[in-house]
Scaffold this motif. Structure first.
Motif, mmCIF file in Angstrom:
data_model
loop_
_atom_site.group_PDB
_atom_site.id
_atom_site.type_symbol
_atom_site.label_atom_id
_atom_site.label_comp_id
_atom_site.label_asym_id
_atom_site.label_seq_id
_atom_site.Cartn_x
_atom_site.Cartn_y
_atom_site.Cartn_z
ATOM 1 N N VAL A 22 0.738 -1.063 -0.010
ATOM 2 C CA VAL A 22 -0.024 -0.059 -0.080
ATOM 3 C C VAL A 22 0.872 1.147 -0.079
ATOM 4 N N PHE A 23 1.853 1.420 0.912
ATOM 5 C CA PHE A 23 2.787 2.540 0.951
ATOM 6 C C PHE A 23 3.636 2.574 -0.405
ATOM 7 N N GLU A 24 4.148 1.256 -0.595
ATOM 8 C CA GLU A 24 5.082 1.304 -1.631
ATOM 9 C C GLU A 24 4.474 1.800 -3.122
ATOM 10 N N HIS A 25 3.200 1.432 -3.457
ATOM 11 C CA HIS A 25 2.332 1.642 -4.671
ATOM 12 C C HIS A 25 2.243 3.109 -4.478
ATOM 13 N N ALA A 26 1.920 3.799 -3.409
ATOM 14 C CA ALA A 26 1.526 5.012 -3.210
ATOM 15 C C ALA A 26 2.809 5.782 -3.557
ATOM 16 N N ALA A 27 4.030 5.531 -3.294
ATOM 17 C CA ALA A 27 5.085 6.101 -3.562
ATOM 18 C C ALA A 27 5.476 6.159 -4.762
ATOM 19 N N GLU A 28 5.300 4.910 -5.681
ATOM 20 C CA GLU A 28 5.814 4.929 -6.903
ATOM 21 C C GLU A 28 4.781 5.568 -7.839
ATOM 22 N N GLN A 29 3.431 5.327 -7.853
ATOM 23 C CA GLN A 29 2.418 5.815 -8.568
ATOM 24 C C GLN A 29 1.350 6.314 -7.691
ATOM 25 N N ALA A 50 -2.470 6.898 -3.546
ATOM 26 C CA ALA A 50 -2.240 7.856 -2.342
ATOM 27 C C ALA A 50 -3.215 8.086 -1.429
ATOM 28 N N ALA A 51 -4.502 8.250 -2.103
ATOM 29 C CA ALA A 51 -5.511 8.312 -1.014
ATOM 30 C C ALA A 51 -5.850 7.245 -0.372
ATOM 31 N N PHE A 52 -5.722 5.889 -0.749
ATOM 32 C CA PHE A 52 -5.969 4.856 -0.270
ATOM 33 C C PHE A 52 -4.768 4.551 1.045
ATOM 34 N N ARG A 53 -3.673 4.989 0.699
ATOM 35 C CA ARG A 53 -2.698 4.974 1.537
ATOM 36 C C ARG A 53 -3.084 5.759 2.713
#
Length: 609
Positions: A22-29, A50-53
């Motif tokens: 969740v945190f990795e995906h928000a940082a990448e995209q 990012a919103a889900f994170r």
């Protein structure tokens, strides 16, 4: 063949837990659309990574502020909805363990799970669930917190956690390892009291990542499409949880639909437009039956049946070509298939939202002919097999060589072994850690890392598994004949008017069956004959209906010896339902409960009455 292995396609993570992506995906995209969320106004809204994170982080802070600690178990009792996914990942972020509870569970079922799992807090969907918890809370001294989704639980917890620093949450997240318990999911309890399966973060990772690696190409309708799936399976069931985890890990847009009725599901399929769906056979059966009844009501019953036959023959020809036993569809068949594609098959695909070309089915067996029809109509369903103890799928049909009527080959990283008595044994990274607080049951199920499933089956020469029954459900007649009821029941159920079939005959002179009918299908069948729907007590004695069910029984009997055949049957006026304790929440039959509830009818089968 006795054993078949498919090597893993992924390397097992050595660190971290399920919430990390969740945190990795928000940082990448950060702007990628991760989920779809249906609002109170019925409109779907996109949720970015990012919103889900941010929502997961805020909820994790609130849970810590309210006393949830690393290693605590928190029950979730709800239908499938966005907030369940939010709570799952927030709890995993702080090292807590969600314990799913079916929203239809009785107070005693809820009490047993919450007590056995030593639950310290509980999330419920609405007031009725809260009242169910309240009725047993005096016997649960460890239960300290109760939050209600429909009463603003997410907002309340978010406010409670505002003073908690981000670093506190991340320290909890970093303390997790793949071997940490992720969830305790209780079995359906078809043969006794439900047992809590301890599934680790590594179990979910091995399952989801191998499935994603093997099937990534079919998640899209066309190259370039953004993959999306609408989850309508219960998140209390391991199949639904696996789909949820795989969607988040695989960057598949995820939506939620809490109701399985056609009236609720079909509009959301059209609005959300998934590219891939996962369901139980019941859903595909209903879609097919609805299409058939619609055609018959419009006076197109004959053309529809021809379209079915063409689709089945077309899919069989494609299947034969894939296995090198045939040339594929001939020119005449291809032309007829194209005609029916415009007239019939396109309508069925539109009912699924218009973009679905592939699907996955599990939970129970799918009729081979139905699978062939759907594939011929442009929606290939990959049937699979698994248990709570295997974190979902252990086998599934491969996309390029689907063998309809089987549950496929082992998913990557899995080995299937057939024991001397025909029992299916499984080995792989998704096999659970054991039953919570039950070393005896764990020792009985796990043999040096192999899971003895209790299911009977066989492997063909290509490593495709077919399930033939349950060890505990084998019937032995008074004449000493052993009979597996499942194949007979499935063949009787293939008739469009039949809802359920339960084969009986243990310690009896012959095999018999209890049959329930699909009242919606029967009502349509009677309308097409210009007849009103009578009282159920009269309907079950209707000669025409009895003749239809007899045809289904005779067809089923053609596949077995005379000693194994159904010699008598009775149509029941009632239905096997979860509310009456005759079905599990995953729609499996509780055989002992059915035989007890209909003991008089069973006796009448052997008195000739």
């Amino acid at each position: 063949m006795r054993e078949f292995t498919v090597p893993s396609l992924v390397t097992a993570p050595q660190v971290g837990g399920l919430a990390d992506v969740v945190f990795e995906h928000a940082a990448e995209q950060p702007e990628r659309i991760a989920l779809g969320r249906k609002g109170a106004d019925g409109r779907w809204r996109d949720v970015t990574a990012a919103a889900f994170r941010d929502e997961v982080l805020a909820l994790a802070k609130g849970l810590l502020a309210q006393g949830v600690r690393f290693g605590d178990r928190v029950a979730i009792m709800s239908r499938t909805r966005y907030e369940w996914t939010l709570f799952d990942f927030a709890l995993w972020t702080i090292g807590a363990q969600p314990v799913p509870v079916y929203p239809t569970s009785s107070p005693e079922q809820v009490f047993w799970i919450l007590l056995d799992a030593d639950v310290t807090a509980c999330v419920v969907e609405h007031e009725d669930h809260a009242m169910t918890i309240g009725s047993v809370i005096d016997r649960l001294p460890r239960l300290a917190r109760l939050w209600q989704l429909d009463a603003g639980a997410v907002r309340t917890l978010g406010a409670a956690g505002e003073a908690v620093a981000d670093e506190v949450v991340h320290r909890h997240r970093m303390a997790l390892t793949p071997a940490s318990p992720a969830s305790v999911i209780y079995t359906s309890g078809t043969t006794g009291r439900p047992k809590g399966c301890v599934l680790t973060h590594a179990n979910f990772m091995a399952e989801a990542d191998n499935v994603l690696a093997r099937y990534e190409g079919v998640f899209r309708s066309r190259p370039g499409d953004e993959p999306a799936t609408l989850l309508f399976l219960p998140l209390a069931h391991v199949f639904g949880r696996m789909v949820q985890v795989a969607a988040v890990r695989g960057r598949v847009k995820l939506g939620h639909q809490p109701q399985l009725t056609a009236a609720a599901l079909l509009p959301d399929l059209r609005a959300f437009r998934p590219t891939f769906v996962l369901a139980v056979p019941y859903v595909f059966e209903k879609i097919f039956d609805t299409a058939r009844r619609a055609a018959e009501s419009e006076g197109r019953g004959g053309p529809f049946e021809k379209a079915v036959e063409v689709a089945v023959r077309y899919a069989e020809a494609v299947e034969e070509r894939a296995f090198g036993t045939g040339p594929g569809p001939g020119a005449a068949l291809r032309v007829r298939h194209q005609v029916f594609d415009r007239l019939v098959y396109a309508r069925l695909r539109e009912a699924l939202g218009g973009r679905v070309r592939h699907a996955m089915s599990g939970g129970s067996a799918m009729d081979r002919r139905l699978g062939l029809f759907l594939a011929g109509a442009g929606v290939t369903v990959f049937e699979g097999y698994g248990l709570t103890e295997t974190t979902g799928a252990a086998t599934a049909n491969p996309p390029e060589r689907t063998r309809f009527g089987t549950v496929g080959q082992p998913v990557p990283g899995t080995t299937v072994y057939i024991a001397d008595d025909g029992e299916v044994w499984l080995h792989g990274g998704q096999v659970f850690a054991g039953y919570l607080g039950d070393p005896r049951a764990t020792a009985a199920a796990l043999r040096n890392g192999w899971l003895a499933t209790g299911d009977l089956g066989g492997l063909d020469a290509d490593g495709y598994l077919t399930i033939t029954g349950r060890k505990k459900e084998i019937l032995v007649t008074s004449g000493g004949k052993s009979v597996s009821p499942l194949p007979l029941e499935e063949r009787v159920r293939a008739h469009p008017l039949v809802s359920h079939c339960v084969v009986v005959g243990n310690d009896r002179p012959y095999i018999a069956a209890l049959v329930t009918v699909d009242m919606e299908a029967v009502a349509h069948w009677l309308r097409m004959r210009g007849r009103p729907l009578p009282d159920p007590a009269v309907l079950v004695r209707d000669p025409e209906l009895e003749a239809e069910v007899r045809r289904a029984v005779v067809a089923a009997n053609t596949s077995v010896s005379q000693a194994e055949s159904i010699r008598a049957f009775r149509i029941l006026g009632g239905q096997f339902t979860e509310e009456h304790g005759l079905l599990t929440p995953s729609l499996k039959l509780r055989r002992k409960a059915v035989e007890k509830a209909y003991a008089r009818e069973v006796e009448a089968l052997y008195r000739g009455g």
